[in-house]
Design an enzyme around this catalytic site. Structure first.
Site, PDB file in Angstrom:
ATOM      1  N   ASP A  31      17.243   4.840  26.992  1.00 28.15           N
ATOM      2  CA  ASP A  31      17.080   3.989  25.812  1.00 28.15           C
ATOM      3  C   ASP A  31      16.068   4.610  24.865  1.00 28.15           C
ATOM      4  OD1 ASP A  31      18.807   2.326  26.990  1.00 28.15           O
ATOM      5  OD2 ASP A  31      17.393   0.667  27.329  1.00 28.15           O
ATOM      6  N   TYR A  32      15.030   5.162  25.463  1.00 28.25           N
ATOM      7  CA  TYR A  32      13.951   5.735  24.676  1.00 28.25           C
ATOM      8  C   TYR A  32      14.450   6.886  23.795  1.00 28.25           C
ATOM      9  CZ  TYR A  32       9.586   8.062  23.518  1.00 28.25           C
ATOM     10  OH  TYR A  32       8.557   8.651  22.844  1.00 28.25           O
ATOM     11  N   GLU A 111      47.860  -8.176  31.281  1.00 25.75           N
ATOM     12  CA  GLU A 111      46.467  -8.174  30.841  1.00 25.75           C
ATOM     13  C   GLU A 111      45.857  -9.517  31.205  1.00 25.75           C
ATOM     14  OE1 GLU A 111      46.541  -7.416  26.561  1.00 25.75           O
ATOM     15  OE2 GLU A 111      48.302  -6.182  26.931  1.00 25.75           O
ATOM     16  N   LYS A 113      43.789 -12.829  30.053  1.00 31.32           N
ATOM     17  CA  LYS A 113      43.645 -13.556  28.801  1.00 31.32           C
ATOM     18  C   LYS A 113      42.154 -13.795  28.600  1.00 31.32           C
ATOM     19  CE  LYS A 113      45.951 -17.100  26.129  1.00 31.32           C
ATOM     20  NZ  LYS A 113      44.928 -17.990  25.601  1.00 31.32           N
ATOM     21  N   ASP A 115      38.800 -15.038  27.020  1.00 30.10           N
ATOM     22  CA  ASP A 115      38.543 -16.322  26.392  1.00 30.10           C
ATOM     23  C   ASP A 115      37.397 -16.212  25.396  1.00 30.10           C
ATOM     24  OD1 ASP A 115      39.081 -18.899  25.960  1.00 30.10           O
ATOM     25  OD2 ASP A 115      38.146 -19.673  27.781  1.00 30.10           O
ATOM     26  N   ARG A 134      41.036 -14.930  13.078  1.00 29.40           N
ATOM     27  CA  ARG A 134      42.425 -15.328  13.128  1.00 29.40           C
ATOM     28  C   ARG A 134      42.737 -16.446  12.137  1.00 29.40           C
ATOM     29  NH1 ARG A 134      46.693 -17.204  17.413  1.00 29.40           N
ATOM     30  NH2 ARG A 134      46.839 -19.259  16.511  1.00 29.40           N
ATOM     31  N   TYR A 222      43.347  -5.741  22.665  1.00 27.85           N
ATOM     32  CA  TYR A 222      44.607  -5.888  23.388  1.00 27.85           C
ATOM     33  C   TYR A 222      45.866  -5.598  22.580  1.00 27.85           C
ATOM     34  CZ  TYR A 222      44.145 -10.481  21.210  1.00 27.85           C
ATOM     35  OH  TYR A 222      43.959 -11.490  20.320  1.00 27.85           O
ATOM     36  N   LYS A 285      53.235  -8.858  28.653  1.00 32.28           N
ATOM     37  CA  LYS A 285      53.930  -8.365  27.460  1.00 32.28           C
ATOM     38  C   LYS A 285      55.036  -7.387  27.849  1.00 32.28           C
ATOM     39  CE  LYS A 285      49.695  -8.842  24.856  1.00 32.28           C
ATOM     40  NZ  LYS A 285      48.455  -8.190  24.439  1.00 32.28           N
ATOM     41  N   LYS A 309      48.815 -19.562  32.413  1.00 33.30           N
ATOM     42  CA  LYS A 309      47.517 -20.254  32.503  1.00 33.30           C
ATOM     43  C   LYS A 309      47.173 -20.551  33.957  1.00 33.30           C
ATOM     44  CE  LYS A 309      46.376 -21.022  28.154  1.00 33.30           C
ATOM     45  NZ  LYS A 309      45.839 -22.015  27.308  1.00 33.30           N
ATOM     46  N   CYS A 403      22.961 -52.034  23.495  1.00 31.62           N
ATOM     47  CA  CYS A 403      22.786 -50.667  23.009  1.00 31.62           C
ATOM     48  C   CYS A 403      21.549 -50.026  23.648  1.00 31.62           C
ATOM     49  CB  CYS A 403      22.642 -50.674  21.488  1.00 31.62           C
ATOM     50  SG  CYS A 403      22.280 -49.055  20.817  1.00 31.62           S
ATOM     51  N   CYS A 406      18.850 -49.464  20.642  1.00 33.00           N
ATOM     52  CA  CYS A 406      18.206 -50.514  19.851  1.00 33.00           C
ATOM     53  C   CYS A 406      18.351 -51.882  20.507  1.00 33.00           C
ATOM     54  CB  CYS A 406      18.780 -50.545  18.442  1.00 33.00           C
ATOM     55  SG  CYS A 406      20.473 -51.152  18.381  1.00 33.00           S
ATOM     56  N   CYS A 421      27.907 -50.478  18.873  1.00 37.57           N
ATOM     57  CA  CYS A 421      26.648 -51.143  18.553  1.00 37.57           C
ATOM     58  C   CYS A 421      26.748 -51.554  17.093  1.00 37.57           C
ATOM     59  CB  CYS A 421      25.466 -50.203  18.751  1.00 37.57           C
ATOM     60  SG  CYS A 421      23.976 -50.827  17.942  1.00 37.57           S
ATOM     61  N   CYS A 427      19.775 -48.746  13.911  1.00 31.93           N
ATOM     62  CA  CYS A 427      19.889 -48.100  15.217  1.00 31.93           C
ATOM     63  C   CYS A 427      19.735 -46.587  14.993  1.00 31.93           C
ATOM     64  CB  CYS A 427      21.264 -48.456  15.789  1.00 31.93           C
ATOM     65  SG  CYS A 427      21.655 -47.720  17.362  1.00 31.93           S
TER      66      CYS A 427
HETATM   67  P1  AMP Z   1      46.786 -19.426  22.238  1.00 33.43           P
HETATM   68  O1  AMP Z   1      45.627 -19.551  21.276  1.00 33.43           O
HETATM   69  O2  AMP Z   1      46.611 -20.213  23.479  1.00 33.43           O
HETATM   70  O3  AMP Z   1      48.096 -19.560  21.563  1.00 33.43           O
HETATM   71  O4  AMP Z   1      46.730 -17.927  22.751  1.00 33.43           O
HETATM   72  C1  AMP Z   1      46.799 -16.874  21.863  1.00 33.43           C
HETATM   73  C2  AMP Z   1      45.469 -16.209  21.814  1.00 33.43           C
HETATM   74  O5  AMP Z   1      45.125 -15.622  23.064  1.00 33.43           O
HETATM   75  C3  AMP Z   1      45.472 -15.066  20.873  1.00 33.43           C
HETATM   76  O6  AMP Z   1      45.191 -15.485  19.562  1.00 33.43           O
HETATM   77  C4  AMP Z   1      44.378 -14.194  21.404  1.00 33.43           C
HETATM   78  O7  AMP Z   1      43.189 -14.466  20.705  1.00 33.43           O
HETATM   79  C5  AMP Z   1      44.155 -14.638  22.827  1.00 33.43           C
HETATM   80  N1  AMP Z   1      44.231 -13.565  23.820  1.00 33.43           N
HETATM   81  C6  AMP Z   1      43.311 -13.346  24.787  1.00 33.43           C
HETATM   82  N2  AMP Z   1      43.635 -12.309  25.546  1.00 33.43           N
HETATM   83  C7  AMP Z   1      44.782 -11.792  25.066  1.00 33.43           C
HETATM   84  C8  AMP Z   1      45.606 -10.696  25.422  1.00 33.43           C
HETATM   85  N3  AMP Z   1      45.324  -9.926  26.464  1.00 33.43           N
HETATM   86  N4  AMP Z   1      46.715 -10.483  24.683  1.00 33.43           N
HETATM   87  C9  AMP Z   1      47.030 -11.277  23.633  1.00 33.43           C
HETATM   88  N5  AMP Z   1      46.286 -12.330  23.251  1.00 33.43           N
HETATM   89  C10 AMP Z   1      45.173 -12.600  23.941  1.00 33.43           C
HETATM   90 ZN    ZN Z   2      22.127 -49.579  18.618  1.00 26.94          ZN
END
Ligand code: AMP
Ligand code: ZN
Length: 665
Positions: A31-32, A111, A113, A115, A134, A222, A285, A309, A403, A406, A421, A427
């Site tokens: 890092d330094y 892949e 997903k 979050d 998006r 992705y 995909k 999911k 409540c 209050c 309330c 309140c």
């Molecule tokens: P949804 O919002 O549930 O319709 O899912 C679509 C969203 O999943 C996309 O807009 C992406 O932001 C997200 N996402 C996360 N991982 C992936 C991935 N590996 N490939 C495509 N989309 C992904």
């Molecule tokens: Zn109250």
């Protein structure tokens, strides 16, 4: 070596180190030493402004302030994904695409997903030029300077990759960094952030990019969108992207058959909690780009991809106490206080119980063992009570009668799920909540005044309601704790500026129960002034499109309340917009009365939202789906193919943006 070469060399070197560290997770410099080189580059750049480059590694620390993020239309729409929840769903999907493609042999890329918040990065001639959120899939907010601070995103791409492309991915906050941020917040006496996803997405909209630079954000990529046909498959292009600098997780896998896809799903369902970030599923995909093109899109999502999911996780814990929260409208929400327990990567201490009916339905009692579930939502929910583990002397829960703030007796109107309330103006959380709502971004958008300051000002006796804001003076504010002269001035300026906010937003800001943003817009358009609205009777109100009894009654209750009458009067004298402005009245016509439009595709002369507004301003209606009742479809570029087929089969005229403009001229 010339200065230019020296700068160039340092940039390349630092970029390579960033890549080693943030993408490959394999640092080859301390890092330094890194800092020394960075400082050296900074100095050279400062002394030689002619070699300025927005994509220099020195620009990663941010510094630019964005007041308002520009809206940008995506060149290629950002679609959603269809969901699947079982093996059967996946097999059905495979059947559909096999039929569609006329072949059985299909390869897939698997892949995780990720979050977080989706992002679209545009590169031109290998240089990073723009990052857009998006948004609604058609257009989003430009957050380039914030994104530039994320060190795992390459700002220029080496070697022989495609040169013009969009790279799509997910901005995430890895769990460890999230935890660290929260520990710091707690140490500073601030409230902890709820979850990594919302914090990541909130970070993109911070106005100060140097704040973003301090957050441990990461970007997992992705999808490459390009017209250049250099690669034949999705897996190939992702692999190549990784080589030129992008963070493509190494968890991705090429599957030769749907059976291998199922193995991948099974493997990650078991292992997902060992990951350094959150995932809620798998994305499958079709691998061949040729196949992808043949399959195309539905109105919402690609046919060549599907999300799987994972099932929400559940865990048992103990209910210690039920407390009650009071919202700005006086609505009471019961909250279960639990023995802290680990669930899906976070520690859960509380769960919402929604209302009295929910408590009764679950027959949930103090000291019960309860089953908590966390799906995509922010607040976990209690799905069941383990009655077999209940103490013999356990007593049914008696819902609060007064409540907690209050001590006023709670009321529950017929048909309402919630208790309220009724002490609206006495309140604490209702008083401050109303003011906090009033100043909010979607309401009066008052800069320089935050939720905590509202509480402080109220505690100090300076404000009782939103009208009082307009009486505040700098010299009243500066003596307060943590209030510098400058911030006091900003606050007063922000309040002054809110007098320009148009009536429809003011109406929303007033915080009338059940009058949300959309309803406020409708009412503003119909009644045109607060006086007309407050004088309207029930019949007149329900005659307005989409206004039902519940909303109408709430408006009437608001209008006859003396407190409110005085407040509105005060707002008027301060100069707040309580009627539709002359200019916007002039723009309103009834040319499109009784005409229903569907809008599809990407437009150039105006944004989608402007187009929709123009339809409504001229008395027309916008619908999201095509039916026999649709009169016109306004089509821009890339109109969805399924919309096109439907429009043709129902014989509905398709007009261009220009046709529409001529229509209202
Ligand atoms: P949804 O919002 O549930 O319709 O899912 C679509 C969203 O999943 C996309 O807009 C992406 O932001 C997200 N996402 C996360 N991982 C992936 C991935 N590996 N490939 C495509 N989309 C992904
Ligand atoms: Zn109250």
């Amino acid at each position: 070596m010339t200065i230019k070469e020296k700068i160039q060399l340092l940039r390349e070197e630092l970029n390579q180190h960033n890549y080693n560290y943030y993408v490959l997770d394999n640092a080859t410099i301390s890092d330094y030493d890194f800092d020394i080189k960075l400082k050296e580059l900074e100095k050279l750049e400062e002394e030689n402004p002619a070699f300025f480059d927005p994509n220099s590694p020195t620009k990663r620390v941010g510094g630019g302030i964005t007041k308002n993020f520009d809206t940008i239309v995506h060149k290629n729409r950002m679609y959603s994904l269809d969901n699947s929840y079982s093996k059967e769903d996946l097999l059905d999907w495979e059947k559909r695409i096999q039929k569609n493609l006329g072949t059985e042999a299909i390869e897939y890329t698997c892949e995780l997903k990720y979050d977080g918040a989706s992002i679209n990065l545009t590169y031109e001639n290998g240089e990073f030029v723009r990052a857009v959120t998006r948004g609604d899939g058609f257009q989003g907010d430009e957050v380039t300077s914030n994104i530039r601070t994320i060190r795992s995103i390459p700002l220029s791409v080496k070697k022989d990759f495609v040169s013009n492309f969009e790279m799509r991915g997910e901005i995430i906050l890895p769990l460890e960094g999230f935890q660290k941020m929260n520990n710091e917040r707690i140490a500073n006496g601030e409230e902890a952030y709820r979850n990594p996803r919302n914090t990541a997405s909130g970070s993109l909209k911070l106005q100060d990019s140097s704040e973003v630079a301090k957050r441990p954000l990461d970007c997992l990529l992705y999808q490459v969108v390009t017209d250049e046909r250099k690669y034949a498959s999705h897996f190939e292009i992702l692999t190549a992207s990784r080589e030129v600098g992008f963070k493509i997780p190494t968890t991705i896998k090429l599957a030769k058959s749907i059976d291998e896809v199922l193995d991948f799903v099974k493997e990650w369902d078991a292992k997902r909690h060992d990951l350094p970030y959150e995932t809620d599923g798998v994305v499958v995909k079709v691998n061949s780009l040729q196949h992808q093109e043949e399959l195309g899109y539905t109105s919402k999502s690609p046919r060549w991809a599907i999300a799987y999911k994972f099932k929400a996780e559940q865990v048992a814990t103990l209910l210690n106490e039920i407390t009650y929260q009071v919202g700005r409208t006086g609505a009471i929400t019961p909250v279960a206080n639990l023995t802290p327990v680990h669930l899906a990567g976070t520690v859960v201490k509380r769960a919402s119980l929604h209302n009295a009916d929910q408590i009764e339905k679950l027959d949930i009692r103090i000291n019960d063992t309860v089953l908590v579930e966390k799906g995509g939502e922010i607040i976990p929910k209690i799905v069941a009570v383990d009655v077999s583990r209940r103490a013999k002397d356990s007593q049914p829960t008696i819902y609060a009668t007064h409540c907690p703030e209050c001590n006023t007796e709670l009321v529950r109107n017929e048909g309402d799920a919630k208790h309220y309330c009724p002490n609206e103006f006495g309140c604490f959380p209702q008083i401050t909540g109303k003011i906090q709502h009033y100043i909010g971004r979607k309401a009066m958008n008052i800069d320089g005044l935050g939720s905590e300051t509202v509480e402080l000002l109220h505690k100090e006796g300076l404000i009782e309601n939103y009208a009082d804001l307009y009486e505040l003076k700098v010299e009243q504010i500066t003596p307060l704790e943590r209030m510098a002269e400058k911030s006091a001035q900003n606050m007063i300026e922000g309040i002054e500026k809110s007098k320009q906010i148009p009536f429809e937003k003011v109406l929303f800001a007033l915080g009338i129960r059940f009058v949300g943003e959309t309803v406020a817009k409708k009412l503003a358009k119909h009644f045109k002034s607060i006086d007309n609205l407050m004088n309207a009777d029930l019949e007149t109100l329900v005659a307005v499109d989409e206004i039902g009894d519940r909303i109408a009654q709430s408006i009437i209750d608001f209008s006859k309340n003396e407190h409110n009458i005085i407040l509105i009067h005060k707002l008027k004298t301060y100069g707040v917009q309580l009627e539709v402005s002359k200019e916007s009245l002039e723009n309103l016509t009834n040319k499109l009365a009784n005409t229903i439009f569907v809008v599809s595709g990407v437009f150039y002369q105006m944004s989608r939202n402007e187009l929709k507004k123009a339809i409504e301003d001229n008395g027309g209606k916008v619908s999201s789906s095509i039916s026999k009742k649709t009169n016109y479809i306004v089509a821009g570029d890339n109109m969805g193919p399924s919309k096109l087929t439907k429009a043709e089969s129902l014989n509905i005229p398709i007009i261009t943006e220009q046709d529409f403009i001529d229509m209202i001229r």
